[in-house]
Design an enzyme around this catalytic site. Structure first.
Site, PDB file in Angstrom:
ATOM      1  CB  ILE A   1      -7.021  -6.232   1.784  1.00 61.77           C
ATOM      2  CG1 ILE A   1      -7.701  -6.240   0.411  1.00 61.77           C
ATOM      3  CG2 ILE A   1      -5.692  -5.504   1.748  1.00 61.77           C
ATOM      4  CD1 ILE A   1      -8.024  -4.875  -0.116  1.00 61.77           C
ATOM      5  CE1 TYR A   2      -1.484  -5.482   1.801  1.00 64.61           C
ATOM      6  CE2 TYR A   2       0.017  -6.444   3.394  1.00 64.61           C
ATOM      7  CZ  TYR A   2      -0.459  -5.344   2.716  1.00 64.61           C
ATOM      8  OH  TYR A   2       0.097  -4.104   2.947  1.00 64.61           O
TER       9      TYR A   2
END
Length: 342
Positions: free
Chosen positions: A60-61
């Site tokens: 998700i980063y």
């Protein structure tokens, strides 16, 4: 660099891990940092030279960009380091692009491997508990990924005590791989982890990896009594994973007062003292440190190789202590039934 065994396994990890949430800086992570591939490669070389060989990321980063940059930065160096990444949180609008289902985890793992440019992940975390998916489905999917050689070890992140204990019990029941690590938020500013999750980790041999050990920079030495908050800090930029509404700034300033005293006594920085305190706590195997600049990374690397004295630790304990919630304050009334592990 000190190496510690990740409790419940034979894997040794460095006391410090480099977090790569600052790599990229897009899709909601603009406030975290904007480290590109070239600077990331230099930081990784600095870490390897210092003996720090573990790097933490998540799909998700920056919507996968952090993994991509990390993958490019470690090209030709994969055999020298450990990679930890995470899956669970939404990666798209499709209802199956999130969660801890077999469908999503299998797809998420494959995509992380592709972005990282590797054939295996050393430590794969479930980023958060998914109450919509049976725990059995999650753990069996992870066990299959281990059997396939795509994952070496599994961990979880941000679980409550009952969620972690249920998961460990199911793994034991079916003979599946168990979580050997729990990645949590823990700092001098917020010590809630000690109430239930730390005793659980001691009892069940689950190692602790700490995210945001400086409380999103608040314990880095720039937040002080009667001083304006830094305008270029993570909190002001909107890149703080530790919400402002759980922070008592008066308590923060009291802690920083003691950190200042100890920094002067030890010749270390405020941040180094705060990190060193954490490294002396039970179950702690590694601290995930972040850095938006090479100088910041160099400073954080200085948190190891020395130790606060027991008297100095007690002063920080006293400055950061908070009242426990029920039933923990009630347990403390019967010390004869407590093992007093810490």
């Amino acid at each position: 660099m000190e190496y510690r065994r990740l409790n419940g396994s034979g894997l040794f990890v460095p006391a410090l891990t480099l977090g790569t949430g600052t790599f990229g800086g897009s899709h909601g992570f603009e406030g975290w940092g904007h480290t590109g591939t070239n600077e990331a490669a230099r930081m990784i070389d600095m870490c390897l030279d210092a003996g720090l060989n573990m790097f933490d990321t998540a799909d998700i980063y920056s919507r996968g960009l952090s993994e991509e940059i990390l993958g490019k930065a470690i090209a030709q160096k994969r055999n020298r380091l450990l990679i930890a990444t995470k899956g669970t949180f939404p990666m798209g609008d499709d209802p199956n692009s999130k969660g801890a289902s077999r469908f999503h985890l299998t797809e998420a793992c494959e995509e992380s491997l592709r972005r990282l440019g590797t054939d295996h992940i050393d430590l794969y975390y479930i980023h958060g508990f998914d109450s919509n998916t049976p725990v059995e489905e999650t753990l069996r999917a992870l066990d299959d990924l281990i059997a396939s050689g795509k994952i070496r070890y599994i961990g979880c992140s941000n679980f409550s005590g009952w969620q972690l204990m249920k998961s460990l019990s199911i793994s034991e029941r079916y003979g599946w791989s168990r979580y050997i690590a729990h990645q949590v938020y823990y700092s001098l500013l917020n010590r809630d982890f000690e109430w239930e999750l730390m005793p659980l980790g001691i009892d069940q041999q689950v190692g602790t990896v700490v995210w945001s050990p400086l409380a999103a920079g608040r314990l880095g030495g720039r937040y002080r009594r009667n001083c304006p908050a830094p305008e270029d800090g993570r909190v002001a930029r909107g890149g703080a994973p530790v919400r402002d509404n759980i922070v008592s700034y008066e308590r923060l300033y009291n802690i920083v007062d003691v950190l200042d005293e100890l920094a002067e006594e030890t010749g270390k920085t405020v941040a180094q003292v705060a990190l060193n305190w954490l490294l002396q706590r039970p179950t702690i195997c590694s601290l995930v440190i972040g850095a938006s600049t090479e100088e910041q990374l160099r400073q954080n690397l200085g948190a190891v190789g020395w130790t606060l004295t027991p008297e100095q630790v007690k002063r920080l304990d006293a400055a950061s202590r908070t009242q426990k919630p029920y039933p923990y304050w009630h347990h403390d009334q019967r010390p004869e039934f407590s093992s007093q592990l810490f």
